[in-house]
Write a protein that holds these residues in place. Structure first.
Motif, PDB file in Angstrom:
ATOM      1  N   ALA A 185     -22.884   6.023  75.931  1.00 42.41           N
ATOM      2  CA  ALA A 185     -22.590   5.605  77.302  1.00 42.41           C
ATOM      3  C   ALA A 185     -21.438   6.438  77.862  1.00 42.41           C
ATOM      4  CB  ALA A 185     -22.227   4.118  77.326  1.00 42.41           C
ATOM      5  N   ASN A 186     -21.354   6.410  79.215  1.00 48.02           N
ATOM      6  CA  ASN A 186     -20.231   7.007  79.969  1.00 48.02           C
ATOM      7  C   ASN A 186     -20.168   8.523  79.808  1.00 48.02           C
ATOM      8  OD1 ASN A 186     -19.423   4.361  80.647  1.00 48.02           O
ATOM      9  ND2 ASN A 186     -18.357   4.208  78.668  1.00 48.02           N
ATOM     10  N   GLY A 187     -21.324   9.181  79.790  1.00 48.73           N
ATOM     11  CA  GLY A 187     -21.326  10.629  79.727  1.00 48.73           C
ATOM     12  C   GLY A 187     -22.720  11.177  79.507  1.00 48.73           C
ATOM     13  N   SER A 188     -22.831  12.472  79.455  1.00 53.66           N
ATOM     14  CA  SER A 188     -24.112  13.142  79.196  1.00 53.66           C
ATOM     15  C   SER A 188     -24.073  13.701  77.785  1.00 53.66           C
ATOM     16  CB  SER A 188     -24.363  14.248  80.227  1.00 53.66           C
ATOM     17  OG  SER A 188     -23.305  15.189  80.204  1.00 53.66           O
ATOM     18  N   GLY A 189     -25.286  13.672  77.123  1.00 51.59           N
ATOM     19  CA  GLY A 189     -25.348  14.056  75.733  1.00 51.59           C
ATOM     20  C   GLY A 189     -26.060  15.373  75.507  1.00 51.59           C
ATOM     21  N   VAL A 190     -25.607  16.078  74.469  1.00 52.78           N
ATOM     22  CA  VAL A 190     -26.215  17.346  74.040  1.00 52.78           C
ATOM     23  C   VAL A 190     -26.247  17.338  72.525  1.00 52.78           C
ATOM     24  CG1 VAL A 190     -26.010  19.848  73.980  1.00 52.78           C
ATOM     25  CG2 VAL A 190     -25.459  18.616  76.069  1.00 52.78           C
ATOM     26  N   ILE A 191     -27.431  17.721  71.935  1.00 53.66           N
ATOM     27  CA  ILE A 191     -27.594  17.797  70.480  1.00 53.66           C
ATOM     28  C   ILE A 191     -27.588  19.260  70.081  1.00 53.66           C
ATOM     29  CG2 ILE A 191     -29.117  17.299  68.527  1.00 53.66           C
ATOM     30  CD1 ILE A 191     -30.199  14.938  70.138  1.00 53.66           C
ATOM     31  N   THR A 192     -26.739  19.595  69.111  1.00 54.03           N
ATOM     32  CA  THR A 192     -26.674  20.957  68.571  1.00 54.03           C
ATOM     33  C   THR A 192     -26.893  20.891  67.086  1.00 54.03           C
ATOM     34  OG1 THR A 192     -24.277  20.744  68.356  1.00 54.03           O
ATOM     35  CG2 THR A 192     -25.101  21.756  70.367  1.00 54.03           C
ATOM     36  N   PRO A 193     -27.442  21.959  66.472  1.00 52.51           N
ATOM     37  CA  PRO A 193     -27.851  23.197  67.145  1.00 52.51           C
ATOM     38  C   PRO A 193     -29.078  22.964  68.008  1.00 52.51           C
ATOM     39  CG  PRO A 193     -28.529  23.236  64.855  1.00 52.51           C
ATOM     40  CD  PRO A 193     -27.705  22.022  65.010  1.00 52.51           C
ATOM     41  N   GLY A 194     -29.253  23.878  68.947  1.00 55.71           N
ATOM     42  CA  GLY A 194     -30.418  23.833  69.808  1.00 55.71           C
ATOM     43  C   GLY A 194     -30.059  23.475  71.227  1.00 55.71           C
ATOM     44  N   ASN A 195     -28.791  22.946  71.443  1.00 52.60           N
ATOM     45  CA  ASN A 195     -28.371  22.546  72.782  1.00 52.60           C
ATOM     46  C   ASN A 195     -29.443  21.710  73.464  1.00 52.60           C
ATOM     47  OD1 ASN A 195     -25.783  23.740  72.787  1.00 52.60           O
ATOM     48  ND2 ASN A 195     -26.721  25.762  73.156  1.00 52.60           N
ATOM     49  N   PRO A 236     -16.255   8.410  77.287  1.00 54.12           N
ATOM     50  CA  PRO A 236     -17.607   8.383  76.679  1.00 54.12           C
ATOM     51  C   PRO A 236     -17.548   7.731  75.283  1.00 54.12           C
ATOM     52  CG  PRO A 236     -16.692  10.589  76.572  1.00 54.12           C
ATOM     53  CD  PRO A 236     -15.738   9.789  77.419  1.00 54.12           C
ATOM     54  N   SER A 237     -18.717   7.089  74.870  1.00 52.65           N
ATOM     55  CA  SER A 237     -18.796   6.444  73.536  1.00 52.65           C
ATOM     56  C   SER A 237     -20.198   6.571  72.984  1.00 52.65           C
ATOM     57  CB  SER A 237     -18.413   4.962  73.633  1.00 52.65           C
ATOM     58  OG  SER A 237     -19.335   4.278  74.453  1.00 52.65           O
ATOM     59  N   ILE A 238     -20.284   6.593  71.638  1.00 53.86           N
ATOM     60  CA  ILE A 238     -21.588   6.694  70.944  1.00 53.86           C
ATOM     61  C   ILE A 238     -21.724   5.474  70.045  1.00 53.86           C
ATOM     62  CG2 ILE A 238     -22.999   8.025  69.334  1.00 53.86           C
ATOM     63  CD1 ILE A 238     -21.463  10.533  70.259  1.00 53.86           C
ATOM     64  N   SER A 239     -22.771   4.679  70.264  1.00 47.74           N
ATOM     65  CA  SER A 239     -23.023   3.501  69.401  1.00 47.74           C
ATOM     66  C   SER A 239     -23.712   3.907  68.114  1.00 47.74           C
ATOM     67  CB  SER A 239     -23.880   2.461  70.136  1.00 47.74           C
ATOM     68  OG  SER A 239     -23.228   2.022  71.293  1.00 47.74           O
ATOM     69  N   SER A 240     -24.671   4.818  68.177  1.00 47.35           N
ATOM     70  CA  SER A 240     -25.380   5.259  66.959  1.00 47.35           C
ATOM     71  C   SER A 240     -26.044   6.587  67.208  1.00 47.35           C
ATOM     72  CB  SER A 240     -26.442   4.225  66.545  1.00 47.35           C
ATOM     73  OG  SER A 240     -27.439   4.108  67.545  1.00 47.35           O
ATOM     74  N   PHE A 241     -26.245   7.327  66.072  1.00 45.47           N
ATOM     75  CA  PHE A 241     -26.981   8.602  66.124  1.00 45.47           C
ATOM     76  C   PHE A 241     -27.672   8.750  64.779  1.00 45.47           C
ATOM     77  CE2 PHE A 241     -26.869  13.449  65.917  1.00 45.47           C
ATOM     78  CZ  PHE A 241     -27.982  13.597  66.709  1.00 45.47           C
ATOM     79  N   VAL A 242     -29.020   8.596  64.766  1.00 41.06           N
ATOM     80  CA  VAL A 242     -29.764   8.570  63.496  1.00 41.06           C
ATOM     81  C   VAL A 242     -31.003   9.426  63.585  1.00 41.06           C
ATOM     82  CG1 VAL A 242     -28.947   6.270  62.874  1.00 41.06           C
ATOM     83  CG2 VAL A 242     -31.030   6.517  64.229  1.00 41.06           C
ATOM     84  N   SER A 243     -31.491   9.781  62.337  1.00 41.44           N
ATOM     85  CA  SER A 243     -32.733  10.542  62.219  1.00 41.44           C
ATOM     86  C   SER A 243     -33.788   9.662  61.573  1.00 41.44           C
ATOM     87  CB  SER A 243     -32.519  11.795  61.359  1.00 41.44           C
ATOM     88  OG  SER A 243     -33.770  12.413  61.080  1.00 41.44           O
ATOM     89  N   SER A 244     -35.005   9.744  62.055  1.00 43.57           N
ATOM     90  CA  SER A 244     -36.118   9.003  61.462  1.00 43.57           C
ATOM     91  C   SER A 244     -37.328   9.922  61.363  1.00 43.57           C
ATOM     92  CB  SER A 244     -36.467   7.772  62.304  1.00 43.57           C
ATOM     93  OG  SER A 244     -37.552   7.083  61.743  1.00 43.57           O
ATOM     94  N   PRO A 245     -37.750  10.256  60.120  1.00 43.51           N
ATOM     95  CA  PRO A 245     -37.087   9.880  58.873  1.00 43.51           C
ATOM     96  C   PRO A 245     -35.898  10.783  58.599  1.00 43.51           C
ATOM     97  CG  PRO A 245     -39.012  11.184  58.379  1.00 43.51           C
ATOM     98  CD  PRO A 245     -39.022  11.014  59.870  1.00 43.51           C
ATOM     99  N   ALA A 246     -35.119  10.407  57.558  1.00 46.49           N
ATOM    100  CA  ALA A 246     -33.942  11.201  57.212  1.00 46.49           C
ATOM    101  C   ALA A 246     -34.320  12.352  56.313  1.00 46.49           C
ATOM    102  CB  ALA A 246     -32.890  10.331  56.531  1.00 46.49           C
ATOM    103  N   THR A 247     -35.492  12.252  55.639  1.00 43.01           N
ATOM    104  CA  THR A 247     -35.960  13.323  54.762  1.00 43.01           C
ATOM    105  C   THR A 247     -37.379  13.683  55.159  1.00 43.01           C
ATOM    106  OG1 THR A 247     -34.605  12.516  52.931  1.00 43.01           O
ATOM    107  CG2 THR A 247     -36.425  13.985  52.371  1.00 43.01           C
ATOM    108  N   GLY A 305     -11.497  11.503  79.886  1.00 40.08           N
ATOM    109  CA  GLY A 305     -11.321  11.312  78.451  1.00 40.08           C
ATOM    110  C   GLY A 305     -11.936  12.445  77.652  1.00 40.08           C
ATOM    111  N   SER A 306     -11.759  12.387  76.322  1.00 42.30           N
ATOM    112  CA  SER A 306     -12.286  13.423  75.428  1.00 42.30           C
ATOM    113  C   SER A 306     -13.746  13.169  75.138  1.00 42.30           C
ATOM    114  CB  SER A 306     -11.489  13.433  74.117  1.00 42.30           C
ATOM    115  OG  SER A 306     -10.127  13.679  74.371  1.00 42.30           O
ATOM    116  N   PRO A 307     -14.533  14.233  74.871  1.00 43.96           N
ATOM    117  CA  PRO A 307     -15.947  14.044  74.502  1.00 43.96           C
ATOM    118  C   PRO A 307     -16.030  13.241  73.185  1.00 43.96           C
ATOM    119  CG  PRO A 307     -15.508  16.326  75.087  1.00 43.96           C
ATOM    120  CD  PRO A 307     -14.173  15.674  74.981  1.00 43.96           C
ATOM    121  N   ALA A 308     -17.158  12.487  73.033  1.00 43.57           N
ATOM    122  CA  ALA A 308     -17.441  11.721  71.787  1.00 43.57           C
ATOM    123  C   ALA A 308     -18.514  12.443  71.013  1.00 43.57           C
ATOM    124  CB  ALA A 308     -17.887  10.302  72.116  1.00 43.57           C
ATOM    125  N   THR A 309     -18.388  12.484  69.657  1.00 46.67           N
ATOM    126  CA  THR A 309     -19.377  13.180  68.822  1.00 46.67           C
ATOM    127  C   THR A 309     -19.820  12.276  67.679  1.00 46.67           C
ATOM    128  OG1 THR A 309     -17.688  14.150  67.397  1.00 46.67           O
ATOM    129  CG2 THR A 309     -18.347  15.422  69.335  1.00 46.67           C
TER     130      THR A 309
END
Length: 835
Positions: free
Chosen positions: A66-76, A41-52, A104-108
């Motif tokens: 790509a190459n896996g399923s994603g989960v956002i924590t907290p909140g699962n 698995p790989s992560i190209s980007s992970f961003v917040s809009s807006p950041a504040t 392979g290992s999970p990507a974060t």
């Protein structure tokens, strides 16, 4: 077809076993390799809009992976690649995206959302919500969670700090707004209004700008007031506080300002006075007499009022009293100014001119040198076709009587018998027989020849005296006996062709002329009446780099009947109009006087004929001056100097076929803007070669006269055989006025020059012993006529172009009483024939 086969479980087990032993490649017949594992698995980007965000607001978290399923924590929170997930944290929170694949290992990856508190305004108040005009109040805001700014009107603003007062001074009721904005750009506002009470009606001031003015001038009235509307009388002029009102009283006037209160009540008034002084006047300012001669006086008288008078134009300003004369004695024409200045206001002026006429006195009792028409001469060169018909016509129009052949330095390269020039060109019609029969005899001109001293007939040895003698004899045979024959051209100059062992050597030159086999004896034997001459340079050359000059050696060692002198006062690049017009011609007389002194020192007669064989304004590479009025004025003076000096013969360089254009790329001609003239070409020749010579555009049709040729045309009316030069003395402006004179068919001819470019000159002509004239004719060529030549397509004052290269003007003045006043136009040559 292919034969199939079955793999037994044992065979598979064996294959896996071999793979486990690293021997997977050793499969049996018909075996295959294991499939590749899936990518990690790989992560190209992970961003917040807006950041504040502000508390209570939301933000979007977006992960691209790509190459896996994603989960956002907290909140699962389940995440899909590229799909935003909305979150609403109540405090600053860091979110983690974890992508887990089948291998392979999970990507974060993490993204932090900053949560700011919302801005708050506790209070926004004015310390004094109602004030009077001119007072101030303080605005105080209590706020949190952001930065504050107070705004009002369309552009007013002030930064605000919570709990800190801001002072304001509105001139009218104004609403003020406090805006508090946090870092997430969230704003809240609060407003407060400050009411401004109008002031009670009052007049602070009412004044005039100057208070005292001159009749016809204006002044201003300015009132400062509040609380009502105002008007100024007389005139019922509306007034605005602190705004000037312009008035133009015809006499001293008191003005009243009346203020009517807005809310009613009694009117208020104020007054101011403008004092009007009478304007200065000048009834008259005159000079008596208005025209004087140098050394005489004139009286200036002004009649004026209402001011003090001062006359300027004198060496120092002179106080003037109305009706009282002031004596002045100018040496040149002067314009005086009377200035009358009032106590207050604008001064006025009036002028009076005292004309100082330069005197031109001609002494008719003593006759000077004999005048000869041989001064009106031109050089010709063998490279230009002498059979060109326009040559004779143009020469006749100017009065040319003398020519020199075959042309400058080329003479020392020219073989007359073969009509060839060593290394150069000679026109086929320049053979001597054709030249004489087609030009010299029909034109009836006197012929001078320059013998070849520099090169032999084969172009390798020195010049041969027998060749020169044969040429002189041929001139006799053809019926055009050469009046003069000079041995070589400028043989003192290192620029001349000279094949002698000792080049440019005066001793060698004198020896070649002398002796029974020398130039002098052989030429005289061939043509006894031909005068034989030698080159001189008026002491300019140091012979063979020694301290001995050319002239003394040649004059002492060579026999001769005349000497030939060439005069070019300027070198290319150093041309000056002031020098050429006002000084250059007189330098020729200096050279002539030097030659006469050298002749005397050599034991030769001081009256030995001097032939000026070449002359021009610049020694080479002529530029703008050469076809300008400036060279014309120089040429006219040069003729006058030669007449006074008793020069026996003169030929200008050159008549035809020597246009220089703009020079060459490596050696451009002088077209400086400091040199006067409209034409952008230069030429040695003073008659136009016509449009076929494109290097001199605008020179007119073939045979057109340049200003220099016009000067010759005018002087031909003076240079008459049998006449004598007379002494003409100029009094007054000797810088700008020049005069030459000669007897003229029982009368007197004057040649007058105004050398001032812009100012006319008044002259008073006196002839000793003559009180009147039965008739006076004045011929003029000047700057104004020359300037018309710059308008071939028609430019005012020549709208049709008919005056292009216009000729001199001729004016009949009729009978005159002497002394006779004349006005000479700027930069002019004038021939005056007095009967």
């Amino acid at each position: 077809m292919k034969r199939g086969f079955v793999v037994s479980p044992w065979a598979m087990t064996l294959s896996l076993g071999l793979a486990g032993l690293g021997l997977a490649g050793l499969t049996g017949c018909g075996g295959s390799s294991a499939p590749a594992p899936p990518p990690p698995p790989s992560i190209s980007s992970f961003v917040s809009s807006p950041a504040t965000i502000t508390t209570g607001s939301s933000a979007a978290l977006t992960g691209v992976f790509a190459n896996g399923s994603g989960v956002i924590t907290p909140g699962n929170l389940a995440a899909s690649s590229g799909t935003a997930v909305s979150v609403s944290p109540t405090a600053t929170t860091t979110y983690t995206l974890t992508v887990t694949g089948s291998s392979g290992s999970p990507a974060t990856s993490t993204a932090t959302i900053t949560v700011d508190a919302a801005p708050t305004i506790t209070s926004f108040v004015a310390a004094s919500p109602t004030i009077n005009l001119g007072q101030s109040t303080m605005l105080t805001g209590v706020f949190a969670g952001g930065t504050g700014v107070i705004t009002w009107g369309t552009s007013g603003s002030s930064a605000a700090t919570s709990g800190t007062a801001v002072t304001v001074s509105p001139t009218s009721t104004t609403q003020y707004t406090l805006t508090v904005t946090n870092s997430a750009n969230v704003s809240i506002t609060a407003s407060v209004t400050v009411t401004v009470n109008p002031p009670p009606p009052s007049i602070t001031s009412f004044v005039a700008g100057n208070g005292t003015i001159e009749a016809g001038q204006s002044d201003t009235l300015t009132a400062v007031f509040v609380g009502g509307t105002a008007v100024i009388t007389p005139g019922n002029l509306p007034a605005t506080s602190n705004t000037p009102v312009t008035v133009t009283p015809g006499a001293t006037q008191t003005y009243t300002l009346t203020l009517t209160p807005t809310g009613g009540g009694a009117n208020l008034t104020a007054q101011t006075t403008i004092t009007v002084n009478p304007a200065p006047t000048i009834t008259s300012f005159s000079a008596v007499p208005a025209t004087i001669t140098s050394g005489e006086s004139s009286t200036l008288t002004g009649v004026f009022a209402n001011g003090t008078g001062v006359i300027t134009g004198t060496p120092a300003p002179v106080d003037a009293t109305s009706g009282t004369g002031v004596s002045v004695s100018p040496t040149t024409t002067t314009t005086y100014t009377l200035t009358v200045t009032p106590p207050i206001g604008t001064a006025i002026t009036k002028t009076a001119t005292v004309t100082v006429a330069s005197s031109v006195s001609v002494d008719e009792s003593t006759k000077g040198a004999a005048v000869t028409d041989q001064l009106i001469g031109m050089n010709m060169a063998m490279w230009y076709d002498p059979t060109t018909p326009q040559i004779q016509t143009a020469f006749a129009s100017v009065g040319v009587t003398a020519v020199r052949w075959p042309g400058g330095s080329n003479s020392d390269l020219y073989n007359w018998e073969t009509n060839t020039e060593c290394g150069g060109y000679s026109d086929s019609n320049s053979n001597f027989t054709t030249y004489v029969n087609s030009f010299v005899l029909p034109a009836k001109v006197d012929l001078a020849l320059t013998a070849d001293y520099g090169t032999g007939t084969n172009c390798t040895g020195p010049g041969d005296p027998t060749e020169a003698a044969a040429w002189a004899a041929e001139s006799v045979t053809l019926g055009a006996t050469a009046s003069h024959m000079t041995v070589g051209n400028e043989e003192y100059g290192h620029w001349e062709p000279d094949n002698h062992t000792l080049q440019w050597d005066p001793t060698t030159y004198a020896a070649a002329v002398a002796g029974s086999s020398g130039y002098y004896a052989l030429i005289k034997a061939a043509s006894p009446t031909t005068l034989v001459g030698v080159d001189v340079d008026a002491g300019s050359t140091i012979a063979n780099d020694t301290t001995t000059g050319w002239d003394p050696i040649v004059m002492a060692g060579a026999p001769f009947d005349f000497v030939e002198y060439h005069y070019y006062p300027q070198n290319p690049g150093d041309e000056s109009d002031t020098f050429l017009v006002q000084q250059a011609a007189q330098g020729l007389t200096t050279g002539i006087n030097t030659i006469r002194s050298e002749l005397t020192a050599a034991g030769k007669p001081a009256d030995t004929p001097i032939y000026v064989g070449e002359m021009g304004s610049v020694s080479s590479n002529p530029g703008r001056q050469s076809w300008s009025i400036t060279q014309g004025l120089y040429a006219g003076q040069l003729l006058g100097e030669m007449m006074n000096d008793g020069v026996s013969r003169a030929t200008w360089w050159i008549g035809w076929g020597n246009c220089n254009g703009t020079g060459s790329t490596s050696d451009p001609a002088n077209m400086s803007a400091s040199l006067y003239g409209w034409q952008d070409f230069g030429a040695y020749n003073v008659f136009s070669d016509g449009p076929s010579d494109t290097t001199c555009p605008g020179a007119g049709p073939i045979g057109t006269l340049s200003p220099t040729a016009v000067a010759y045309q005018l002087f031909s009316k003076v240079a008459l055989n049998g006449e004598n030069a007379l002494t003409a003395t100029v009094g007054g402006d000797t810088t700008d006025v020049r005069a030459y004179a000669a007897t003229n068919n029982g009368g007197t001819a004057l040649v007058l020059f105004n050398l001032n470019e812009t100012t006319p000159q008044s002259v008073l002509v006196t002839l000793t012993g003559q009180a009147s004239s039965t008739g006076v004719t004045m011929m003029t060529y000047d700057k104004a006529i020359y300037d018309l030549s710059g308008s071939p397509t028609g430019t005012f004052p020549d709208p049709a172009g008919t005056s292009t290269w216009a000729p001199p003007t001729t004016t009949s003045l009729g009978p005159q009483t002497l002394p006779m006043p004349l006005t000479l136009t700027p930069w002019s040559m004038n021939v005056v024939i007095i009967k």
